[in-house]
Scaffold this motif. Structure first.
Motif, PDB file in Angstrom:
ATOM      1  N   LYS A  96      21.426 -45.908   0.969  1.00  0.00           N
ATOM      2  CA  LYS A  96      20.894 -45.174   2.129  1.00  0.00           C
ATOM      3  C   LYS A  96      19.389 -44.895   1.950  1.00  0.00           C
ATOM      4  O   LYS A  96      18.610 -45.036   2.895  1.00  0.00           O
ATOM      5  N   VAL A  97      19.003 -44.507   0.743  1.00  0.00           N
ATOM      6  CA  VAL A  97      17.576 -44.291   0.463  1.00  0.00           C
ATOM      7  C   VAL A  97      16.821 -45.604   0.679  1.00  0.00           C
ATOM      8  O   VAL A  97      15.748 -45.629   1.283  1.00  0.00           O
ATOM      9  N   GLN A 100      16.354 -46.210   4.360  1.00  0.00           N
ATOM     10  CA  GLN A 100      15.358 -45.290   4.949  1.00  0.00           C
ATOM     11  C   GLN A 100      13.942 -45.725   4.557  1.00  0.00           C
ATOM     12  O   GLN A 100      13.031 -45.710   5.379  1.00  0.00           O
ATOM     13  N   ILE A 104      10.836 -46.999   7.016  1.00  0.00           N
ATOM     14  CA  ILE A 104       9.458 -46.477   6.950  1.00  0.00           C
ATOM     15  C   ILE A 104       8.468 -47.639   6.809  1.00  0.00           C
ATOM     16  O   ILE A 104       7.430 -47.681   7.461  1.00  0.00           O
ATOM     17  N   GLY A 152      21.093 -39.798   1.866  1.00  0.00           N
ATOM     18  CA  GLY A 152      19.899 -40.579   1.477  1.00  0.00           C
ATOM     19  C   GLY A 152      18.823 -39.678   0.919  1.00  0.00           C
ATOM     20  O   GLY A 152      19.078 -38.861   0.041  1.00  0.00           O
ATOM     21  N   MET A 153      17.613 -39.798   1.450  1.00  0.00           N
ATOM     22  CA  MET A 153      16.474 -39.033   0.915  1.00  0.00           C
ATOM     23  C   MET A 153      16.639 -37.537   1.151  1.00  0.00           C
ATOM     24  O   MET A 153      17.290 -37.129   2.111  1.00  0.00           O
ATOM     25  N   ASN A 154      15.959 -36.754   0.320  1.00  0.00           N
ATOM     26  CA  ASN A 154      15.855 -35.313   0.573  1.00  0.00           C
ATOM     27  C   ASN A 154      15.183 -35.105   1.934  1.00  0.00           C
ATOM     28  O   ASN A 154      14.326 -35.910   2.326  1.00  0.00           O
ATOM     29  N   PRO A 155      15.510 -34.006   2.643  1.00  0.00           N
ATOM     30  CA  PRO A 155      14.924 -33.809   3.981  1.00  0.00           C
ATOM     31  C   PRO A 155      13.396 -33.858   3.990  1.00  0.00           C
ATOM     32  O   PRO A 155      12.803 -34.428   4.897  1.00  0.00           O
ATOM     33  N   ARG A 158      12.065 -37.384   3.747  1.00  0.00           N
ATOM     34  CA  ARG A 158      12.274 -38.131   5.002  1.00  0.00           C
ATOM     35  C   ARG A 158      11.086 -37.999   5.959  1.00  0.00           C
ATOM     36  O   ARG A 158      10.854 -38.853   6.797  1.00  0.00           O
ATOM     37  N   GLN A 159      10.341 -36.909   5.798  1.00  0.00           N
ATOM     38  CA  GLN A 159       9.199 -36.692   6.693  1.00  0.00           C
ATOM     39  C   GLN A 159       8.065 -37.708   6.463  1.00  0.00           C
ATOM     40  O   GLN A 159       7.172 -37.853   7.288  1.00  0.00           O
ATOM     41  N   ARG A 161       8.056 -40.589   6.917  1.00  0.00           N
ATOM     42  CA  ARG A 161       8.016 -41.612   7.965  1.00  0.00           C
ATOM     43  C   ARG A 161       6.893 -41.359   8.966  1.00  0.00           C
ATOM     44  O   ARG A 161       6.392 -42.289   9.582  1.00  0.00           O
TER      45      ARG A 161
END
Ligand SMILES: [Fe+2]
Ligand SMILES: [Fe+2]
Length: 337
Positions: A96-97, A100, A104, A152-155, A158-159, A161
């Motif tokens: 999942k990471v 994501q 990006i 997946g990534m930590n919240p 995720r930013q 992106r």
């Protein structure tokens, strides 16, 4: 007697010659994308009985070759069903990471090619790469859907992106460094697992084999891009890039390689084990630094390993030897014998 004089080569503008050599390399990579590419639904038989995630589930137990959790005594002392449960969540989360990160990358790369001039060879190559990354996101999501419901990534990570589009459009050298910061660790982890010959679930093996084959081109391109563009930068820009490079590798690499907090909570992993596993021990620090062996070689080659930058690599704990050639297998005795 007449003497033959050596044929004279017409003076070629070095800038033109470099542009031609770059275009040829990109054409080669683009043609390789046409010759050898994969489709997540044609090339993986998702309905094969052996691909059922619950078929011989012990194959989800984390391997010792490339996963620090799999090597840790805390994990090894757990009962088999718990090891399987953690193995599924861990491996699905890595996928999942990965997807994501690829999303990006696509956001930034699309911005990068948007304003390219006609006939720029980067347009074709980058388009092939984005198509491949899209297929990887489909493939990874398909695996995640079957194996475990993971975030997946930590919240916060995720930013990132939101930074991809401006970086791709305005700061392509930073952007392609960030691409390497993500692609190199994922590629190293997957290659270590495949080379080890460990018995892993066929979903993982199939997905990783496809990914590694295509990722080699992506990593090549990011290296070529930086080799062409960084040395031509003014001195001040090069100084900034030389210091930014290890910082980008450290921040993004950790963001990608570390499981989210929810993972540790879900499996009641003791805080000391967690710390030791991820960058607390000498071994885990070395593993992380090893992911960037080829990036350090690139930094040397493009003139970004000056004394100050070397200190930054060192302070961040990601210094070490540089590879003699890209994708050189580790020279440590770890996987020997
Ligand atoms: Fe990928
Ligand atoms: Fe990639």
């Amino acid at each position: 007697m007449t003497t033959m004089s050596a044929p004279t080569t017409p003076d070629v503008d070095p800038v033109v010659a470099q542009a031609q050599a770059y275009a040829e390399k990109l054409l080669m990579l683009s043609e390789a994308s046409v010759d050898r590419h994969f489709d997540p639904f044609e090339d993986i038989d998702w309905d094969a009985p052996d691909f059922d995630p619950n078929c011989k589930p012990e194959r989800w137990v984390l391997v010792t070759s490339a996963d620090p959790i799999g090597r840790h005594p805390w994990y090894q002392a757990l009962p088999l069903d718990r090891k399987i449960e953690i193995g599924k969540v861990r491996q699905a989360n890595v996928a999942k990471v990965g997807l994501q990160f690829e999303a990006i990358l696509i956001i930034g790369m699309m911005q990068h090619i948007f304003n390219l001039k006609n006939n720029d060879p980067e347009f074709r190559y980058c388009s092939h790469e984005m198509i491949e990354e899209h297929n990887h996101t489909l493939m990874f999501q398909e695996m995640v859907n079957r194996v475990a419901d993971v975030p997946g990534m930590n919240p916060l990570v995720r930013q990132l992106r939101h930074l991809a589009a401006p970086a791709g459009a305005l700061f392509p050298n930073f952007f392609f460094m960030a691409v390497l910061a993500g692609e190199e660790p994922i590629d190293h982890i997957q290659k270590d697992i495949l080379r080890s010959g460990d018995d892993i679930h066929p979903i993982m093996r199939g997905v990783m084999a496809i990914h590694v084959a295509e990722e080699a081109r992506h990593i090549s391109f990011a290296h070529e891009f930086l080799k062409k563009n960084v040395p031509a930068q003014p001195t001040f820009n090069k100084a900034v890039l030389s210091i930014a490079m290890p910082i980008i590798m450290f921040v993004l690499g950790r963001a990608i390689a570390t499981p989210p907090k929810s993972f540790f909570k879900q499996f009641d992993m003791p805080a000391d084990v967690r710390k030791e596993l991820f960058y607390g021990s000498k071994e885990s620090k070395r593993t992380f630094a090893d992911y960037y062996v080829d990036v350090r070689a690139l930094a040397e080659e493009i003139g970004l390993m000056n004394p100050v930058a070397r200190k930054v690599w060192q302070l961040l704990g990601i210094d070490g030897p540089s590879s003699r050639y890209r994708s050189e297998p580790k020279r440590s005795a770890k996987h020997a014998a």
